[in-house]
Structure formats: structure tokens, C-alpha cells
Design an enzyme around this catalytic site. Structure first.
Site, PDB file in Angstrom:
ATOM      1  N   ASP A 269       0.841  -1.140   0.053  1.00 55.95           N
ATOM      2  CA  ASP A 269      -0.158   0.329  -0.207  1.00 55.95           C
ATOM      3  C   ASP A 269       1.330   1.087  -0.260  1.00 55.95           C
ATOM      4  OD1 ASP A 269      -2.433  -1.153  -0.080  1.00 55.95           O
ATOM      5  OD2 ASP A 269      -3.212   0.099   1.176  1.00 55.95           O
TER       6      ASP A 269
ATOM      7  N   ASP B  14     -10.301  -6.653  11.473  1.00 53.58           N
ATOM      8  CA  ASP B  14     -10.596  -7.953  12.425  1.00 53.58           C
ATOM      9  C   ASP B  14     -11.247  -8.172  12.642  1.00 53.58           C
ATOM     10  OD1 ASP B  14      -9.453  -6.277  13.688  1.00 53.58           O
ATOM     11  OD2 ASP B  14      -7.108  -7.476  13.400  1.00 53.58           O
TER      12      ASP B  14
END
Length: 764
Positions: A140, A472
Site C-alpha cells: 500500500d 479484523d
């Protein structure tokens, strides 16, 4: 039956904790007794001094602590352990499923490429059929240095992977294997020959590290990395490079395929942090390899156990009903960790006590790394036991297009996974499908689809869920709410090892990011209570999620309670019974019992007494700093006054680059910077010092001539003294120098807060 039991791939073993349950109930009884005493004192005082208003504040805080304790007990009450038998796989399973391995990195400075390379090499060398594996690296940061490092690592892997397999190397991250603290040469029958090979391999690795560390971004772009020319971190097209295609490699060079991906980013599109990167990896891998199982690890979390995927398969394939293993999570454990856990972030006791306990409910939480997912679960499918497919065959093309997007390749790959045709993964040349992978990696691809959608009312949610920095936890809740269970993977040696942040700033940054995401979940429509009411999240699992999600809320109550002691010393009041009062024994017994309980947990987990103390003080420091700032940040975001910012935690490279010399003379000592996160604990430290000084002066100089029956007693002094012990790093920081000292700007702001609090105490 005996033969079937003998070939069992996994065993779910309940763990007894009878004595601990009695201790849980004893502490709960003391908390309830304290609340009863508070209520009785507030409703009617029979003689003596009437309780002050701070007794009511104490009652509210203690009621909150009782609730948190109940949530804690719920999570620990029924622990289980999963034992795996990987040696039986060949007898039970004809063909192992393919696995796509995802490695995520976001910043080449905070997450150095050499760290990522070691993680990738450890995954390429695991004991699993190479033609069943593909490793994807999401960058990223769109860094040419990261890409260059992976390209160089590919050449090294041609030597490293066969070397590991040939000599059964136990730890296959090169920086550990070749470190001075590592295993060293594993000498065998042909000692001289092996030693020469080992020395040559170490030399090649050192050359690899040198090339990576000396690589310069501008130079790389000029030397032919044309895709990165003009690319900005937040504004660039998709870059996908196949560094190694196993399907076209020679048998003797066989190791898993390796693919580099830097997804498209544009300023006008929200990129959803790591969740967005994971969804792009899921789609790109779907059109390239389409493995039914996906493993995701952070760039610093290397595979420590070469048989880790085989152990995971015992849980994924070892249940009669796959509902019991919607995903398989390994605990986060750390290499080269500082002795006695000085920053309280190694989480050994949390995983052993709370982790095994939650594993006995609907299943362990998804921890963001070291997790094996079923692709169809990530695609939003429910277990057959909850939503049985009455009509055999694939879903309609329109349904798939609405849920997964317009890419034909993506739709066909999703159809094969949903219909259960797990062997339909493409085996042709990966390079021929790069354009299809780029199509599903664009910023606009998710528009109008179900990817990452936050709304629980939707019948279908696909991928990692957006709306929280802890993607998550949110995604794991969604999976459990769909009716799936999860399994806890804890082999020996540990499955994965990562690096724990060191120093004050890095540790607090990590906890602030976690707490921010957790509070975002609480305020969203995806909070556990609604999922329990409207979906299939079990009640006790809901309580287990709440135990984690209320971290930021705890900061408010713990701060208020921490301020009661100094307030009483400054305002000449009390919130605790006097030592001569029979009720004094309740808070005293609670204080001693709770700390003894907590201490014995650490001893039971084979952790030192010093580590217990470090975790005690860091728990209070995190609460008054990182958690509190996260609480305020999300409140401001909710009111539309600010936006949350994803902060990457700096990864430690002192071991990864082979340099054991530490720039910091005392890596276990708390360090500071000018971040606002240090202001509240610094203010809390100063106000307790001031309160003790004023309280002692009043007791010694003025007290002899005053009626002090309503003033502070020994309990208030003990509270302030105990808090100063917990905040000792800040006490030292007030007079420290350099990074060990609290910056002047932080002291000034903390001093202003203290002055305002003292003025408030005098006015009340």
C-alpha cells in the site's frame, strides 16, 4: 470406531479451571459487597459523616468495574485447547486444498522491506506442496524499493527454499536462522559439506540484505521500474507483477508463486485502510489462483513453524461439519521480545487465559494476522446447517454480478467457490490473467457491490468489512454472526512470530489504533449486541466481543476513579471508608484479592513477577492515554468534527537486518515524544504528586486543629501512592532528558490541565 478415532486430525480438549472459578466468584462477591455498601451509605447514613458527592461517582465507576469483571469471567469460564495431528493428514486426505497467502505492508520506512522479505521467504519455504501455494504481497506504500526487494528475494528463494527442504531447517526466516541468537548450523552426517553450504547461504543472504538496504527509490525508477515513474503513494494506477509463476517453473526450482500487488489509489476514493487492501487481494487472487483457503499475515509475522499450514488443515478439514472452522486463528507471539515485557504488549497471558476461554465459546476472535480463512466464508456464505442450499447448482449470474462486481473472471471464480467446486482453481499461466486482476483492483470496482458493506440489514456481506480501523475484529464478528465458529491454532513451536513495538510512542500508537477501531464498532450498526439480536452471534460470544470493544469506554471510568484520590486530598473530602470503619475491609480485601489473582495468572502462565508488574502499570498507562485519546477521537468523528487516521506501527529491524547493536542504551525504558497521547497520563502524574503534598501538609500542619472526620483518610493516600507507582515511567520522565524525558510542550499542557483541576477542587 477405534480406527476412526486413531485417525482424528484434531481434538477439542476442555481445560479444567475449578479453583480459578471460585476465585472469579470471590472477586465478584467482593465487588457486589462494595456496591451494596455504597448504596447503603448513600440511601441513609446511620450516624457518622454523610457521604460526599464523590461517593456517588465512586458507585458509578465501581458498578462499571463489576460489569467489566462479569465480561472478563464470561470469557475465561470454559476454556478449550485444540490439538492437531498433522502426521495423519496423508492417511485421511487424498488431495490437500490450495492456499493463497497474503502479506500486507503499507509503509517502507515504518515497515522496512527487509522485514517483509523475511516473512515472504518463510512462507515460500513452508512444508506444503509448492504447486498448491501462491504468495501475494500487497504494497500500500507503492514503493519501488519494496518491489525491488521482493524481486531480489525471488532469486535468493531459488537457493533458500531447496536448502530448507533438504536440511529440514526448523525456522525458515533467514534473519532468525542466521542470527547470532539463532540455531546456527545444524550439523549432521556430512558436517564439512553442510557447513560450506551453510556459510555460502549466509553470505548470499547478507548480500541480499545489503542490496535491499542500499537501494534508492530514485535510482530504481531510473533503472527501469517504469510502472513507479510518477506514482504517488495516494495517487497511482494498479501495479501487479508476477515475480515467480510456479505453474511455468522447473520442478527442481519449485516454490510457490509470488505476486506483487499495489492497488490503485486516487484522492477522490476512500481506500479503507487494510480492509480495502485485503479485499483487493481477495479479488485479485480469485482471478489468478482462486485457492479455497486464504492465509493472511502482517509483513513482520514470519512463519515460525514450517508445518503451520498442515496444522491448520487439521482444523479446517478435521471436523465433521465445517461450521466449526469458519476460520482458524493462531495467537500473536513475538520473537526477540524484551525481557519481562516492559511495554505490556506481548499479550502472553491474555492469549492463554482469555484466548483459550473464548475458543470454548463460538470461537477465538480474528486477530488480523496469522489467520486461515475459507474463501467462501469471506464471500459471505452461511453454513449449510443455518442456510441449507435447497437448489443444487450455482447462483444466477445477476446475483453474482450484484454481489461481486462486473468482472466475468471474478464471477466465474466466485461461482466455483460457492458451488463447492474447490478444485476449479485455474492452473494455467498466471501471467495471462494479469489484466483481469488489474480490473478488480481498481478504486471504482466495488461501487454498487457488496464488498466491505457495513449494513447488517444486507442479506449479503462480502469481504473484509469497512467502518472500523480494527477491520479484523469487525470482520470476525460478521463471520461469527453468520453462524460460523472458529478454531484456535496453537502448535508447538508457535505458528507465527512477529515483532512487538518498543518504546512509549510505538506502543501507544498501536493501542490507540486498536481502541479507535473498537469504539467505532460499538457506535456502529455492526456492534455485537445488534448482531446477537438480529443475526446468529451467540449471547456469550457477544459478551466476549463486548469485553474487548469497551476498551475505550473503560478509559473514562478508570480516569474518573483515578481522579477521586487526588480530588479528595485537594478538596478535603473522602470516597473510601476510614481505616477505623468496619467497611474499610471490603475495598482492602478487594484490592489485595484482585492483585493476588492477577499475579497468580502470570505465575500460572510461567511469566515473571516483573512482567506482571509491567503489565499492571502499562494497563493503567494505556487506559489513561491511548484508550482515552481513541475515545475522544471517535467522539469527534461521530460529531463530524474530524476524521480518524490510520497510523502504522513502526516495525523493529534491529534483529531483521542482523544488527544487534541498539542505538538506544536501554530499550526497555519508556520513551516519549510530543504526541498529545502523553498529555493525560503526564497530567495525572503531576496532579497526584501535588495532591499528596497538599494532603500531607494539611494532615501534619493543619490537621491537629481541625475536625478531619469528613476529610481524606489513609485510603485516599494509598490510592494516590499506588497510582504514582503505576505511573513511575512518567514520574521519571518529568525529570528525564532526551527521549527519556517528557517534552516541555507536553509538560506545559499537562500543567495547565492540573491547574484547572486544582482550581475546580477548590471551588467545589
Amino acid at each position: 470406531m477405534a480406527s476412526a478415532k486413531k485417525l482424528q486430525l484434531q481434538e477439542r480438549v476442555p481445560l479444567r479451571r475449578t479453583a480459578w472459578k471460585f476465585a472469579d466468584l470471590a472477586i465478584l462477591a467482593l465487588l457486589l459487597a462494595l456496591l451494596a455498601r455504597r448504596v447503603a451509605s448513600l440511601l441513609g447514613n446511620s450516624g457518622g459523616v454523610p457521604p460526599s458527592r464523590c461517593w456517588f461517582v465512586a458507585l458509578v465507576c465501581e458498578a462499571w468495574f463489576t460489569l467489566v469483571w462479569l465480561l472478563n469471567v464470561n470469557g475465561k469460564w470454559s476454556p478449550v485447547r485444540f490439538d492437531t495431528h498433522s502426521e495423519r493428514l496423508s492417511e485421511r486426505i487424498d488431495e490437500l486444498p490450495a492456499v493463497d497467502m497474503f502479506v500486507t505492508t503499507a509503509d517502507p520506512k515504518l515497515e522496512p522491506p527487509v522485514v517483509t522479505v523475511n516473512t515472504v521467504l518463510s512462507l515460500l519455504a513452508v512444508d506444503y506442496p509448492a504447486d498448491k501455494l501462491a504468495c501475494y504481497v500487497s504494497d500500500d506504500g507503492c514503493s519501488p524499493v519494496t518491489f525491488y526487494a521482493l524481486r531480489e528475494a525471488t532469486e535468493f528463494a531459488k537457493l533458500w527454499v531447496p536448502f530448507c527442504k533438504r536440511h529440514d531447517v526448523k525456522v525458515r526466516a533467514p534473519f532468525v536462522y542466521f542470527s547470532s541468537s539463532g540455531s546456527g548450523p545444524e550439523l549432521g552426517a556430512n558436517d564439512d559439506e553442510f557447513l560450506r553450504e551453510w556459510t555460502s547461504m549466509k553470505s548470499e543472504y547478507e548480500k541480499l540484505v545489503s542490496r535491499i538496504e542500499n537501494a534508492e527509490e530514485d535510482s530504481l525508477v531510473r533503472r527501469g521500474f517504469a510502472e513507479f515513474l510518477g506514482a504517488e503513494r495516494r495517487n497511482h494506477p494498479t501495479i501487479i507483477k508476477v515475480l515467480w509463476d510456479n505453474s511455468t517453473s522447473k520442478a527442481e526450482e519449485g516454490f510457490p508463486s509470488l505476486i506483487y500487488i499495489s492497488r490503485e489509489k486516487r484522492p477522490q476514493y476512500h481506500h479503507h485502510f487494510k480492509a480495502g487492501a485485503m479485499n483487493v487481494l481477495t479479488r485479485a487472487s480469485a482471478v489468478l489462483t482462486n485457492a479455497p483457503i486464504m492465509l493472511n499475515v502482517d509483513c513482520d509475522m514470519f512463519a515460525n513453524n514450517p508445518k503451520v499450514i498442515l496444522h491448520a488443515m487439521c482444523l479446517l478439514l478435521g471436523f465433521d461439519d465445517e461450521v466449526h472452522s469458519g476460520f482458524v486463528q493462531a495467537p500473536q507471539k513475538f520473537y526477540g521480545a524484551l525481557k519481562d515485557d516492559p511495554f505490556g504488549n506481548q499479550m502472553e497471558v491474555i492469549y492463554e487465559k482469555v484466548g483459550f476461554g473464548i475458543a470454548g465459546l463460538q470461537g477465538i476472535f480474528y486477530g488480523g494476522t496469522g489467520c486461515f480463512h475459507r474463501r467462501k466464508v469471506i464471500y459471505g456464505m452461511q453454513p449449510d446447517s443455518i442456510s441449507p442450499r435447497k437448489i443444487k447448482g450455482s447462483p444466477s449470474y445477476k446475483e453474482l454480478q450484484k454481489n461481486f462486481g462486473s468482472s466475468k473472471e471474478m464471477i466465474e471464480s466466485a461461482r466455483s467457490i460457492i458451488s463447492g467446486d474447490v478444485l476449479a482453481a485455474q492452473k494455467a499461466d498466471i501471467s495471462s490473467r494479469i489484466e483481469a486482476a488489474k480490473e478488480v483492483s481498481t478504486c471504482s470496482y466495488e461501487t454498487g457491490t457488496c464488498w466491505g458493506q457495513e449494513r447488517i440489514a444486507l442479506p449479503f456481506q462480502v469481504g473484509w468489512v469497512y467502518g472500523s480501523m480494527t477491520e479484523d475484529m469487525l470482520t470476525g464478528q460478521r463471520i461469527h454472526a453468520a453462524g460460523w465458529r472458529s478454531a484456535f491454532l496453537n502448535p508447538n513451536p508457535p505458528a507465527f512470530l512477529g515483532s512487538a513495538p518498543t518504546g512509549g510512542p510505538a506502543s501507544l500508537t498501536q493501542y490507540k489504533r486498536w481502541a479507535t477501531g473498537l469504539f467505532e464498532i460499538i457506535l456502529s450498526k455492526n456492534n455485537p449486541i445488534l448482531l446477537s439480536i438480529y443475526k446468529h452471534l451467540e449471547f456469550r460470544q457477544c459478551l466476549a466481543y463486548l469485553f474487548m470493544d469497551v476498551w475505550p469506554l473503560r478509559s473514562v471510568f478508570e480516569l474518573c476513579y483515578a481522579l477521586l484520590g487526588p480530588y479528595c486530598l485537594l478538596a478535603n473530602q473522602s470516597f473510601l471508608p476510614k481505616a477505623s470503619d468496619p467497611g474499610f475491609g471490603i475495598p482492602l480485601a478487594l484490592f489485595l484479592t484482585y492483585n493476588a489473582y492477577n499475579f497468580m495468572e502470570y505465575i500460572d502462565c510461567r511469566v515473571s513477577a516483573r512482567a506482571w508488574w509491567n503489565n499492571q502499570r502499562m494497563q493503567r498507562i494505556y487506559s489513561s492515554s491511548a484508550w482515552l485519546l481513541a475515545f475522544l477521537t471517535v467522539l469527534l468523528k461521530t460529531m463530524g468534527l474530524s476524521e480518524t487516521v490510520f497510523e502504522v506501527t513502526r516495525k523493529d529491524t534491529s534483529t531483521a537486518d542482523g544488527d544487534d547493536s541498539a542505538e538506544d542504551a536501554d530499550p526497555g525504558r519508556f520513551t516519549f515524544d510530543s504526541s498529545p497521547v502523553f498529555i493525560p497520563p503526564a497530567a495525572l502524574t503531576i496532579v497526584n504528586i501535588v495532591a499528596i503534598a497538599i494532603g500531607a501538609w494539611r494532615a501534619v500542619v493543619v490537621g491537629a486543629g481541625e475536625d478531619v472526620s469528613g476529610g481524606p483518610g489513609v485510603g485516599e493516600f494509598v490510592c494516590c501512592g499506588w497510582l504514582l507507582l503505576l505511573f513511575w515511567p512518567f514520574v521519571r520522565g518529568l525529570g528525564g532528558k532526551g527521549s527519556y524525558g517528557i517534552p516541555g510542550s507536553v509538560k506545559l499542557k499537562a500543567g495547565l490541565l492540573v491547574a484547572a483541576f486544582v482550581h475546580f477542587c477548590r471551588r467545589i
